[in-house]
Write a protein that holds these residues in place. Sequence first.
Motif, PDB file in Angstrom:
ATOM      1  N   THR A 154      45.288  48.938  32.791  1.00  0.00           N
ATOM      2  CA  THR A 154      44.547  47.749  32.387  1.00  0.00           C
ATOM      3  C   THR A 154      43.051  48.020  32.361  1.00  0.00           C
ATOM      4  OG1 THR A 154      46.276  46.372  33.380  1.00  0.00           O
ATOM      5  CG2 THR A 154      44.183  45.304  32.889  1.00  0.00           C
ATOM      6  N   TYR A 155      42.547  48.732  33.352  1.00  0.00           N
ATOM      7  CA  TYR A 155      41.120  49.101  33.341  1.00  0.00           C
ATOM      8  C   TYR A 155      40.793  50.026  32.167  1.00  0.00           C
ATOM      9  CZ  TYR A 155      39.592  46.891  37.653  1.00  0.00           C
ATOM     10  OH  TYR A 155      39.226  45.973  38.595  1.00  0.00           O
ATOM     11  N   LYS A 156      41.721  50.884  31.850  1.00  0.00           N
ATOM     12  CA  LYS A 156      41.527  51.769  30.696  1.00  0.00           C
ATOM     13  C   LYS A 156      41.433  50.952  29.408  1.00  0.00           C
ATOM     14  CE  LYS A 156      43.653  55.718  28.340  1.00  0.00           C
ATOM     15  NZ  LYS A 156      44.840  56.600  28.271  1.00  0.00           N
ATOM     16  N   GLU A 157      42.321  49.955  29.267  1.00  0.00           N
ATOM     17  CA  GLU A 157      42.306  49.091  28.080  1.00  0.00           C
ATOM     18  C   GLU A 157      41.023  48.274  28.026  1.00  0.00           C
ATOM     19  OE1 GLU A 157      45.138  45.729  25.893  1.00  0.00           O
ATOM     20  OE2 GLU A 157      45.534  46.331  27.962  1.00  0.00           O
ATOM     21  N   LEU A 158      40.557  47.814  29.182  1.00  0.00           N
ATOM     22  CA  LEU A 158      39.318  47.045  29.248  1.00  0.00           C
ATOM     23  C   LEU A 158      38.136  47.889  28.764  1.00  0.00           C
ATOM     24  CD1 LEU A 158      38.679  44.147  30.252  1.00  0.00           C
ATOM     25  CD2 LEU A 158      37.984  45.157  32.414  1.00  0.00           C
ATOM     26  N   ALA A 159      38.116  49.146  29.195  1.00  0.00           N
ATOM     27  CA  ALA A 159      37.016  50.038  28.805  1.00  0.00           C
ATOM     28  C   ALA A 159      37.017  50.309  27.306  1.00  0.00           C
ATOM     29  CB  ALA A 159      37.134  51.359  29.569  1.00  0.00           C
ATOM     30  N   GLU A 160      38.197  50.356  26.702  1.00  0.00           N
ATOM     31  CA  GLU A 160      38.300  50.623  25.265  1.00  0.00           C
ATOM     32  C   GLU A 160      37.675  49.504  24.439  1.00  0.00           C
ATOM     33  OE1 GLU A 160      42.454  51.144  24.756  1.00  0.00           O
ATOM     34  OE2 GLU A 160      42.471  53.213  25.510  1.00  0.00           O
ATOM     35  N   ASN A 161      37.648  48.302  24.982  1.00  0.00           N
ATOM     36  CA  ASN A 161      37.056  47.165  24.263  1.00  0.00           C
ATOM     37  C   ASN A 161      35.587  46.936  24.636  1.00  0.00           C
ATOM     38  OD1 ASN A 161      39.796  46.878  23.663  1.00  0.00           O
ATOM     39  ND2 ASN A 161      39.657  44.668  23.536  1.00  0.00           N
ATOM     40  N   ILE A 215      29.154  38.988  28.433  1.00  0.00           N
ATOM     41  CA  ILE A 215      29.950  40.134  28.885  1.00  0.00           C
ATOM     42  C   ILE A 215      30.204  40.040  30.387  1.00  0.00           C
ATOM     43  CG2 ILE A 215      29.929  42.642  29.236  1.00  0.00           C
ATOM     44  CD1 ILE A 215      28.407  42.879  26.582  1.00  0.00           C
ATOM     45  N   TYR A 216      29.172  39.682  31.131  1.00  0.00           N
ATOM     46  CA  TYR A 216      29.321  39.539  32.579  1.00  0.00           C
ATOM     47  C   TYR A 216      30.343  38.442  32.907  1.00  0.00           C
ATOM     48  CZ  TYR A 216      27.900  38.917  37.473  1.00  0.00           C
ATOM     49  OH  TYR A 216      27.875  38.823  38.850  1.00  0.00           O
ATOM     50  N   GLU A 217      30.270  37.353  32.171  1.00  0.00           N
ATOM     51  CA  GLU A 217      31.212  36.255  32.379  1.00  0.00           C
ATOM     52  C   GLU A 217      32.649  36.719  32.116  1.00  0.00           C
ATOM     53  OE1 GLU A 217      31.771  31.600  30.952  1.00  0.00           O
ATOM     54  OE2 GLU A 217      30.637  33.005  29.684  1.00  0.00           O
ATOM     55  N   ASP A 218      32.851  37.507  31.066  1.00  0.00           N
ATOM     56  CA  ASP A 218      34.191  38.003  30.741  1.00  0.00           C
ATOM     57  C   ASP A 218      34.713  38.933  31.829  1.00  0.00           C
ATOM     58  OD1 ASP A 218      34.320  36.619  28.358  1.00  0.00           O
ATOM     59  OD2 ASP A 218      33.487  38.259  27.165  1.00  0.00           O
ATOM     60  N   SER A 263      56.090  41.215  38.875  1.00  0.00           N
ATOM     61  CA  SER A 263      56.578  41.411  37.504  1.00  0.00           C
ATOM     62  C   SER A 263      56.306  40.192  36.641  1.00  0.00           C
ATOM     63  CB  SER A 263      58.076  41.724  37.525  1.00  0.00           C
ATOM     64  OG  SER A 263      58.573  41.888  36.213  1.00  0.00           O
ATOM     65  N   ALA A 264      56.616  39.002  37.179  1.00  0.00           N
ATOM     66  CA  ALA A 264      56.427  37.777  36.397  1.00  0.00           C
ATOM     67  C   ALA A 264      54.953  37.417  36.272  1.00  0.00           C
ATOM     68  CB  ALA A 264      57.182  36.633  37.063  1.00  0.00           C
ATOM     69  N   THR A 265      54.203  37.506  37.367  1.00  0.00           N
ATOM     70  CA  THR A 265      52.812  37.058  37.339  1.00  0.00           C
ATOM     71  C   THR A 265      51.918  37.997  36.543  1.00  0.00           C
ATOM     72  OG1 THR A 265      52.487  38.133  39.487  1.00  0.00           O
ATOM     73  CG2 THR A 265      52.951  35.790  39.493  1.00  0.00           C
ATOM     74  N   TRP A 266      52.256  39.297  36.523  1.00  0.00           N
ATOM     75  CA  TRP A 266      51.428  40.217  35.741  1.00  0.00           C
ATOM     76  C   TRP A 266      51.633  40.003  34.245  1.00  0.00           C
ATOM     77  CZ3 TRP A 266      47.389  42.825  37.410  1.00  0.00           C
ATOM     78  CH2 TRP A 266      46.772  43.698  36.525  1.00  0.00           C
ATOM     79  N   LYS A 267      52.857  39.693  33.860  1.00  0.00           N
ATOM     80  CA  LYS A 267      53.093  39.382  32.447  1.00  0.00           C
ATOM     81  C   LYS A 267      52.280  38.157  32.041  1.00  0.00           C
ATOM     82  CE  LYS A 267      57.671  39.539  32.697  1.00  0.00           C
ATOM     83  NZ  LYS A 267      59.102  39.417  32.317  1.00  0.00           N
ATOM     84  N   ASN A 268      52.223  37.193  32.906  1.00  0.00           N
ATOM     85  CA  ASN A 268      51.432  35.993  32.639  1.00  0.00           C
ATOM     86  C   ASN A 268      49.944  36.330  32.610  1.00  0.00           C
ATOM     87  OD1 ASN A 268      51.473  32.933  32.497  1.00  0.00           O
ATOM     88  ND2 ASN A 268      50.096  33.247  34.223  1.00  0.00           N
ATOM     89  N   PHE A 269      49.521  37.214  33.511  1.00  0.00           N
ATOM     90  CA  PHE A 269      48.120  37.650  33.544  1.00  0.00           C
ATOM     91  C   PHE A 269      47.736  38.336  32.234  1.00  0.00           C
ATOM     92  CE2 PHE A 269      45.476  41.452  34.179  1.00  0.00           C
ATOM     93  CZ  PHE A 269      44.266  40.857  34.524  1.00  0.00           C
ATOM     94  N   GLN A 270      48.616  39.194  31.738  1.00  0.00           N
ATOM     95  CA  GLN A 270      48.317  39.896  30.489  1.00  0.00           C
ATOM     96  C   GLN A 270      48.125  38.928  29.323  1.00  0.00           C
ATOM     97  OE1 GLN A 270      51.763  42.581  30.716  1.00  0.00           O
ATOM     98  NE2 GLN A 270      50.352  44.304  30.700  1.00  0.00           N
ATOM     99  N   GLU A 271      48.945  37.882  29.297  1.00  0.00           N
ATOM    100  CA  GLU A 271      48.779  36.873  28.248  1.00  0.00           C
ATOM    101  C   GLU A 271      47.437  36.160  28.393  1.00  0.00           C
ATOM    102  OE1 GLU A 271      50.845  35.700  25.507  1.00  0.00           O
ATOM    103  OE2 GLU A 271      51.363  37.786  25.877  1.00  0.00           O
ATOM    104  N   THR A 328      44.687  37.247  29.723  1.00  0.00           N
ATOM    105  CA  THR A 328      43.492  38.083  29.551  1.00  0.00           C
ATOM    106  C   THR A 328      43.279  38.527  28.106  1.00  0.00           C
ATOM    107  OG1 THR A 328      44.809  40.023  30.205  1.00  0.00           O
ATOM    108  CG2 THR A 328      43.463  38.967  31.903  1.00  0.00           C
ATOM    109  N   LYS A 329      44.203  38.206  27.223  1.00  0.00           N
ATOM    110  CA  LYS A 329      44.013  38.573  25.814  1.00  0.00           C
ATOM    111  C   LYS A 329      42.734  37.982  25.234  1.00  0.00           C
ATOM    112  CE  LYS A 329      48.795  39.538  24.491  1.00  0.00           C
ATOM    113  NZ  LYS A 329      49.970  39.075  23.708  1.00  0.00           N
ATOM    114  N   PRO A 330      42.413  36.702  25.512  1.00  0.00           N
ATOM    115  CA  PRO A 330      41.136  36.168  25.005  1.00  0.00           C
ATOM    116  C   PRO A 330      39.927  36.918  25.543  1.00  0.00           C
ATOM    117  CG  PRO A 330      42.580  34.383  25.681  1.00  0.00           C
ATOM    118  CD  PRO A 330      43.223  35.652  26.164  1.00  0.00           C
ATOM    119  N   ILE A 331      40.012  37.404  26.798  1.00  0.00           N
ATOM    120  CA  ILE A 331      38.891  38.155  27.366  1.00  0.00           C
ATOM    121  C   ILE A 331      38.687  39.462  26.613  1.00  0.00           C
ATOM    122  CG2 ILE A 331      38.084  39.360  29.439  1.00  0.00           C
ATOM    123  CD1 ILE A 331      39.504  37.238  31.103  1.00  0.00           C
ATOM    124  N   LEU A 332      39.765  40.158  26.352  1.00  0.00           N
ATOM    125  CA  LEU A 332      39.666  41.414  25.600  1.00  0.00           C
ATOM    126  C   LEU A 332      39.149  41.160  24.189  1.00  0.00           C
ATOM    127  CD1 LEU A 332      43.011  43.101  26.732  1.00  0.00           C
ATOM    128  CD2 LEU A 332      40.703  43.616  27.535  1.00  0.00           C
TER     129      LEU A 332
END
Length: 939
Positions: free
Chosen positions: A109-116, A142-145, A167-175, A177-181
């Motif tokens: 996830t940190y790797k994906e964050l860095a890519e954006n 950017i700081y807010e995101d 497992s369940a909460t991380w899937k929800n987290f990924q959904e 955080t899409k607006p943040i990315l």
Amino acid sequence: MANIEDGFQKVLADFQKKLRHEELAAFKLTTLDDLKIAAQGVQDAQKKGKTARNLTRIQPFLQAMAQYQGVIEVFLNASDLLCFVWGPMKFMLLVASNWEKSFDILLNTYKELAENFPLLMQYRSMFASENNKQMQQILVWIYEDILNFHLKALRVFTQHAWKQLFSATWKNFQENTKPILNDLLRHRELIERTANLQQIQESRDARLLSQASFAALEKEQNHNKIRMISTWLSATDSTEDQDTFAMKRQDVPGSGSWILKEPKILAWLDPDNCGTPVLWLNGKPGAGKTILASVIIEGASVLVKASSKSDHQTTISMTYFYCREKDRDKNTFASVAKALLAQLLKQNSDKPEFLAYLYDECLKNCKPTLKSQQDCSVILKRTLNAFPRSFIIIDGLDECESKERKTIMKLFLSIINENSTEPGKLRCFFISQDLNDIRLGLKDPDVLHLTEKHVERDIENYAVWYASQIENKHTGVSQGVKDYIIKLVCEGSDGMFLFAKLVLKNLYAQPNLKGLYAELRPDLFPKGLEKAYSRILSRILENSEPVQQQTARKLLGWIVSVKRPLKWQEIQGAFSIDVISGQVNFESRRLAGDIGDICGSLVEVSSSNRVQLVHSSARHFLIQSQTIDEGDEEKQMSLLCLKYLSFDSLNPDITADALKKHLMEGDYAFLEYATLHWNHHLESAIKSLKPDGLLHLSVALNDFIEFYGPESSIFEEKDKKEYEKVRKDYIQRCEALQTSECHESLVSLLSHAKVSRLLNEQLEALGPPGVLIKNLRLTLEEFTSPQALDVLGIQKLQEYFGDKWHKCPHHSCYYFHEGFTQKSTLLQHTNKHDQPFCCTEAGCTRMYIGWSTEKELKSHMSRYHPDPDAFAWKFPPVTKLPTIFKCDQCPKQFSRANILSTHRLRVHERHEKRDHVCEHCGKGFVRNYELVRHKTIHP
């Protein structure tokens, strides 16, 4: 410069408000060096344990943040801001490193964050320019995101029992955080094309619009999730019971409030006191324990709300349940577990991690409603473990069957024992009669025994209030009579609040002063609960008109024998049946007034219109006093159902117009109950049936068989064995009726009905009545159209069928009789019946409409979501077969390739020419690489 600093400080202040006190204290002192030291410690530990997970995946993010720090430190002290990035990051790395799966996901996830993330150093001069205020604002966004990302991720790792819910909460987290990315990517594009003021403003507007749209979509999705979970739980609404009992206390304000001052109650309610995990309040039947339970529930609710206000980050749950004898929705472990889960869902619907877990379980479970005791146990245990503090109150534990209450106690005690390092995490309050198996099952609980002394003041206050009501009704009642009533009630109650309630209601119900004074005679005024029941029955069955006596006896017999509590409209429908004429006349035969006018204070009607006895002791009294013959009532109820189902108006081949006519006249108000339970009543009646008393039943059976047509030949060959097995069982159970003419009909009918229902859950398995129910429901759906009926027509149908017309076609389902108010909810529910294997990946279109087999789901998961963990819950691990390496020159085979190579060299190739010779020792080899490897032994 001041503007950008204000922007950063506002974002930081909003973030800090959402942190817990301990988090705020820890994060504000964290530096990048602290993070690096922690990361190095994790890496060293993993290397030592040979579990290294390529921690360098966080380097791109750290490099991006280093550039960001270099840009913003021109304007303000960057360390004061970025400590709230390093702090959460350090915490999550340390927590996630304890579990390989979560650690990998976090690093990716940190790797994906860095890519954006935008590359900022090459634009440093642009940000520093006084003329680029609008570009500086992008740095604030950017700081807010970044802070929003860390806050959401932090909540995944700080929840209790986070591994079980991950497992369940991380899937929800990924959904989430899409607006943040997406925002980070939008900011990157603005910077790279050095956008002007208009472009930045347009981007800002688009960002706000996107955030609003996502929030609205998330709200709608959460609403749908809650509705789907609620349907799956199919739980009894305990708040309905609580409201009922709280309403009863309103007549006498302060009734039962003394219980909250008891030292043991105070200790149990004290969040800081961890020494009372299990409290047991016991007492004699009718002592008012349930009313006291409602007081304790209110007190606990107030406590929880107060604790939440004082520390809004601490989650304390408080749930409760009222058990009820002879009600399968209220006297099993599953019913208790589902009701508690439903309350937790309602109380925590705004907590994404909790909602995500229950929704994931709902999707994974292949049943349309939660039924399995094992599933209930696992889900409730994990859910309760997710709360720092949980208070549970269960009233009427003795009203559950012994096996069920044992399971209830075992689960909650196991949770308490498993959390022994967190004393007070779960607190259970059980309320029941003083039964030995409960005492042993609770294993040395803290006990509060309810005595006459405890409740005497409540009984007196209640008697004072009711005496005033009697005075208001019967003009001429003097103060002396009022005092006498109060005295008689208090002296005769023997610590039983139920006694006072029954006696006073009976006095109030007297038609005139003469009747009132007669009831107050010393030789007639009851002493004790049984005497109180006797006086009420005397008024109902002796002092009333014969027709009213017959009606009361019939109603009491039905209420005692029914397989589930009947709703008032079902009782009205049953009473409207004329078995002699073979017709139903709802309007002319229905009961006037309410059931209390006929059965007195022995019965009560719940807010959901269910009719039930005032207390479980009333049922025992009616049977033991032989007022109600349970066996005969089962026989009479089975006769009523069989004859009713044989009416011409219930023929499934009836025309559509005739069906609508009978529907609008209320002929089908009792249809669903009769169709589903005629055989259950007949089975119960078998125990007391005698050959010489079966004349009416024999006729009813023959008429019904002509209508129903039970022929074992309709079963397929593979099912005939099951039929013969069931038939053999019924022959044995009906052994005492072998000389009766209806013996064969009885055995065949029961056998056919049971096997049909076992093999098929659809309405067709219920025979012609099931087909009629299907047609009836289709017609009712037509009437839901606004153009189909006027307001009066709809009101009339609701009088016959309630307001939930959309019902499940599966006869074993809770919603077969309970139903839904909306067709969309029914369709969502029936999809779980027909296609129960749903995808659990967030955003997948097959989350709501699944497949009928596991194989189809597995194929979908393999193709579209190739992460084994996504479906590991469904499929057991497959043992990998050993690989076989066969020699191509002989029959031998080996488990490893290198052993096969050695075999070939030593057996089949040893006579080959060895052209590769070592210059040190002269040894020859077939292949050059063997020579090279050999030379390493020489210095």
